[in-house]
Design an enzyme around this catalytic site. Sequence first.
Site, PDB file in Angstrom:
ATOM      1  N   LYS A  25       0.845  -1.202   0.000  1.00 31.27           N
ATOM      2  CA  LYS A  25       0.000   0.000   0.000  1.00 31.27           C
ATOM      3  C   LYS A  25       0.879   1.251   0.000  1.00 31.27           C
ATOM      4  O   LYS A  25       0.688   2.163  -0.784  1.00 31.27           O
ATOM      5  CB  LYS A  25      -0.904  -0.039   1.237  1.00 31.27           C
ATOM      6  CG  LYS A  25      -1.860   1.120   1.351  1.00 31.27           C
ATOM      7  CD  LYS A  25      -2.812   0.936   2.529  1.00 31.27           C
ATOM      8  CE  LYS A  25      -3.594   2.222   2.744  1.00 31.27           C
ATOM      9  NZ  LYS A  25      -4.492   2.157   3.892  1.00 31.27           N
ATOM     10  N   GLU A  69      10.537  -4.569   4.667  1.00 30.30           N
ATOM     11  CA  GLU A  69      10.661  -5.972   4.251  1.00 30.30           C
ATOM     12  C   GLU A  69      10.346  -6.110   2.759  1.00 30.30           C
ATOM     13  O   GLU A  69      11.081  -6.769   2.004  1.00 30.30           O
ATOM     14  CB  GLU A  69       9.685  -6.865   5.042  1.00 30.30           C
ATOM     15  CG  GLU A  69       9.986  -6.983   6.522  1.00 30.30           C
ATOM     16  CD  GLU A  69       9.275  -5.926   7.361  1.00 30.30           C
ATOM     17  OE1 GLU A  69       8.981  -4.824   6.831  1.00 30.30           O
ATOM     18  OE2 GLU A  69       9.033  -6.190   8.547  1.00 30.30           O
ATOM     19  N   GLY A 100      -4.856  -1.987   5.042  1.00 26.35           N
ATOM     20  CA  GLY A 100      -4.045  -3.096   4.546  1.00 26.35           C
ATOM     21  C   GLY A 100      -4.705  -4.450   4.784  1.00 26.35           C
ATOM     22  O   GLY A 100      -4.782  -5.300   3.902  1.00 26.35           O
ATOM     23  N   ARG A 101      -5.199  -4.648   6.010  1.00 25.40           N
ATOM     24  CA  ARG A 101      -5.782  -5.964   6.348  1.00 25.40           C
ATOM     25  C   ARG A 101      -7.188  -6.143   5.784  1.00 25.40           C
ATOM     26  O   ARG A 101      -7.805  -7.182   5.991  1.00 25.40           O
ATOM     27  CB  ARG A 101      -5.736  -6.171   7.865  1.00 25.40           C
ATOM     28  CG  ARG A 101      -6.375  -5.048   8.665  1.00 25.40           C
ATOM     29  CD  ARG A 101      -5.973  -5.132  10.144  1.00 25.40           C
ATOM     30  NE  ARG A 101      -6.462  -3.989  10.913  1.00 25.40           N
ATOM     31  CZ  ARG A 101      -5.821  -2.843  11.058  1.00 25.40           C
ATOM     32  NH1 ARG A 101      -4.661  -2.662  10.465  1.00 25.40           N
ATOM     33  NH2 ARG A 101      -6.322  -1.867  11.788  1.00 25.40           N
ATOM     34  N   GLU A 136      -4.639  -6.896  14.700  1.00 22.35           N
ATOM     35  CA  GLU A 136      -4.130  -5.573  14.310  1.00 22.35           C
ATOM     36  C   GLU A 136      -5.278  -4.559  14.380  1.00 22.35           C
ATOM     37  O   GLU A 136      -5.057  -3.370  14.589  1.00 22.35           O
ATOM     38  CB  GLU A 136      -3.506  -5.609  12.904  1.00 22.35           C
ATOM     39  CG  GLU A 136      -2.494  -4.485  12.694  1.00 22.35           C
ATOM     40  CD  GLU A 136      -1.736  -4.563  11.372  1.00 22.35           C
ATOM     41  OE1 GLU A 136      -2.370  -4.350  10.321  1.00 22.35           O
ATOM     42  OE2 GLU A 136      -0.519  -4.824  11.384  1.00 22.35           O
ATOM     43  N   HIS A 168      -4.691 -33.580  17.587  1.00 21.83           N
ATOM     44  CA  HIS A 168      -3.578 -34.391  18.102  1.00 21.83           C
ATOM     45  C   HIS A 168      -2.466 -33.500  18.636  1.00 21.83           C
ATOM     46  O   HIS A 168      -1.310 -33.902  18.717  1.00 21.83           O
ATOM     47  CB  HIS A 168      -3.065 -35.314  16.993  1.00 21.83           C
ATOM     48  CG  HIS A 168      -4.132 -36.279  16.565  1.00 21.83           C
ATOM     49  ND1 HIS A 168      -4.303 -37.503  17.158  1.00 21.83           N
ATOM     50  CD2 HIS A 168      -5.132 -36.150  15.658  1.00 21.83           C
ATOM     51  CE1 HIS A 168      -5.349 -38.110  16.600  1.00 21.83           C
ATOM     52  NE2 HIS A 168      -5.867 -37.303  15.695  1.00 21.83           N
ATOM     53  N   LYS A 201       9.450  -0.795  14.180  1.00 22.52           N
ATOM     54  CA  LYS A 201      10.004  -0.390  12.876  1.00 22.52           C
ATOM     55  C   LYS A 201      11.053   0.706  13.067  1.00 22.52           C
ATOM     56  O   LYS A 201      12.129   0.696  12.463  1.00 22.52           O
ATOM     57  CB  LYS A 201       8.897   0.180  11.975  1.00 22.52           C
ATOM     58  CG  LYS A 201       7.906  -0.831  11.441  1.00 22.52           C
ATOM     59  CD  LYS A 201       6.950  -0.134  10.472  1.00 22.52           C
ATOM     60  CE  LYS A 201       5.766  -1.015  10.126  1.00 22.52           C
ATOM     61  NZ  LYS A 201       4.742  -0.336   9.336  1.00 22.52           N
TER      62      LYS A 201
HETATM   63  O1  F6P Z   1       2.373  -4.166   9.881  1.00 21.44           O
HETATM   64  C1  F6P Z   1       1.876  -2.911   9.605  1.00 21.44           C
HETATM   65  C2  F6P Z   1       1.350  -2.775   8.218  1.00 21.44           C
HETATM   66  O2  F6P Z   1       1.204  -1.420   7.985  1.00 21.44           O
HETATM   67  C3  F6P Z   1       0.040  -3.522   7.973  1.00 21.44           C
HETATM   68  O3  F6P Z   1      -1.069  -2.856   8.436  1.00 21.44           O
HETATM   69  C4  F6P Z   1       0.073  -3.673   6.507  1.00 21.44           C
HETATM   70  O4  F6P Z   1      -0.842  -4.626   6.065  1.00 21.44           O
HETATM   71  C5  F6P Z   1       1.513  -4.082   6.302  1.00 21.44           C
HETATM   72  O5  F6P Z   1       2.238  -3.308   7.241  1.00 21.44           O
HETATM   73  C6  F6P Z   1       2.063  -3.877   4.925  1.00 21.44           C
HETATM   74  O6  F6P Z   1       2.019  -2.542   4.536  1.00 21.44           O
HETATM   75  P1  F6P Z   1       2.222  -2.136   3.026  1.00 21.44           P
HETATM   76  O7  F6P Z   1       1.139  -2.757   2.222  1.00 21.44           O
HETATM   77  O8  F6P Z   1       2.154  -0.637   3.010  1.00 21.44           O
HETATM   78  O9  F6P Z   1       3.573  -2.627   2.587  1.00 21.44           O
END
Ligand code: F6P
Length: 548
Positions: free
Chosen positions: A211, A217, A272-273, A358, A390, A510
């Site tokens: 987003k 990452e 995002g979620r 979240e 199990h 972060k």
């Molecule tokens: O972990 C925080 C967060 O902002 C989530 O809410 C989101 O889904 C994820 O990081 C990834 O964010 P982006 O889509 O901006 O890379």
Amino acid sequence: MAIPVQTALTHRPSWQALQKHSSVMQSVHLRRLFADDTTRGKRFTLEECGLFWDYSKQRITDETVALLLSLAEACGVSAKIDAMFRGDAINSTEQRSVLHVALRAEPGESYVVDGVNVVHNVHAVLDAMTVFCNSIRDGAWLGFTGKPIRSVVNIGIGGSDLGPVMAYEALRHYSRRDLVFRFVSNVDGTDFVEATRDLDPAETLFIISSKTFTTQETMTNAHSARSWMLAASCDEQSIAKHFVAVSTNASEVSKFGIDTANMFGFWDWVGGRYSMDSAIGLSTMLAIGPEHFREMLSGFHAMDVHFRSAPLGSNIPVLHGLLAVWNTNFLGAGSIAVLPYEQYLKRFPAYLQQLTMESNGKRVSLDGESITDYETCPIIWGEPGTNGQHSFYQLIHQGTRVVPCDFLGFFRSLNPLSRHHDLLLANVFAQAEALAFGRTGDEVRADGAAERLVPHRTFDGNRPSSVFLADCLNPRILGSLLALYEHSVFVQGVLWNINSFDQWGVELGKLLAAKIVPELCSESEPSLTHDSSTNSLITKYRSMRRAT
Ligand code: F6P
């Protein structure tokens, strides 16, 4: 319509009535509730959008439901639902509308943000995704050597990964088996290396899903993907053929080197979620095809319509959310297990963890006050059945904690194989029955158990669970199920008076990681100003790093 001002939750008469009622319910066993009302197993059920929901094994009576509904009224649930669908900026800390429901709106509908009907834009992106997906699926889109694309790698994390990977696994039955799909999320290089080691760059498409397009990452993995591609193609032009982006941030996308013509957009009013049915679902559409993707959207939409229009007392997401509050705040449950008896839903619990925790893992109210007198979000966890039986079911059956369970099952298997499906469903029904009714000491004795073993072999029962059943796992049912959980999470957040749509709790880690990165890598080894533990961990890592 003005939204009622929230007063302290625990001071509400309906909350206090629930508290009184719960102290009575603590000593009422499900065995008695079922014995007193032979219709209970039918009465506490609802059916909507192809989902049958049996919540009769929750520790509730008609009075419990009535009190929960009056709490929902007092907290303004109906008005808050209206506010969300109206596009009000209910994500108050970020001043944003929360309109994931617009992502599955039909073309003639209207959802307005800043005076613009966003449904037009939603369908324009869906149409662009459709054209793109068809060109990949038809083999018309060619890579740098002129070969068609055979492998798709989605790079993203959080909502830009968990929804796509869950949906890919859930709908694998409907996916193109001649295309390979991989999902890279972790900044651990192993994730990227293992996902790509057997792929041919000339046939690989990367979808960079983010987003913000700034997530550490994702951008690290995206740059590694770029290098991996360039090592094979030795040609910058290949990036345009092998990289597309899904983002709200066009300028960062083009800085990365992806042509914005190959970017599929979404908007800041999609959390995002809550984004797997936006362009973030591009990998899903590539796998299952545009028609199935639209069927999934229609399943979401059907549940949205139900949520928006059904009276609270027969509204599945509302009642589901209220039961989570009942179990958490009045029966003392600290976690909820989600147990899909459907192998294709193996990533569903992981997806729900982000969606729920979240959203509602908050300790500050909408007014900025610390929440000190009630719990908010329970921990969500689970595994597909029957594997969990199990493993951790021992605790659910005989542990000291109450773990309410959501069982999910389907009437038909997508892979019928001798007696497998009957056995699978027998286990769903057996587990819910065992949890509710247990086994008394006398029953254990009657079976001839040695007296010293009686306490060990006794099951107290009275452990709450619900069962969802549907015909079979298809895109439409999946959409309805996901929308149900989205809206349930919203209802829980309304009751707890929190903002379910921000996530400030992920920021500090972060920030600190960004500070620590140069402390680990820089040759000059800058002096450390953390606490003594963090300092010595960094020092240890530095010396290992130097040695290797
Ligand atoms: O972990 C925080 C967060 O902002 C989530 O809410 C989101 O889904 C994820 O990081 C990834 O964010 P982006 O889509 O901006 O890379």
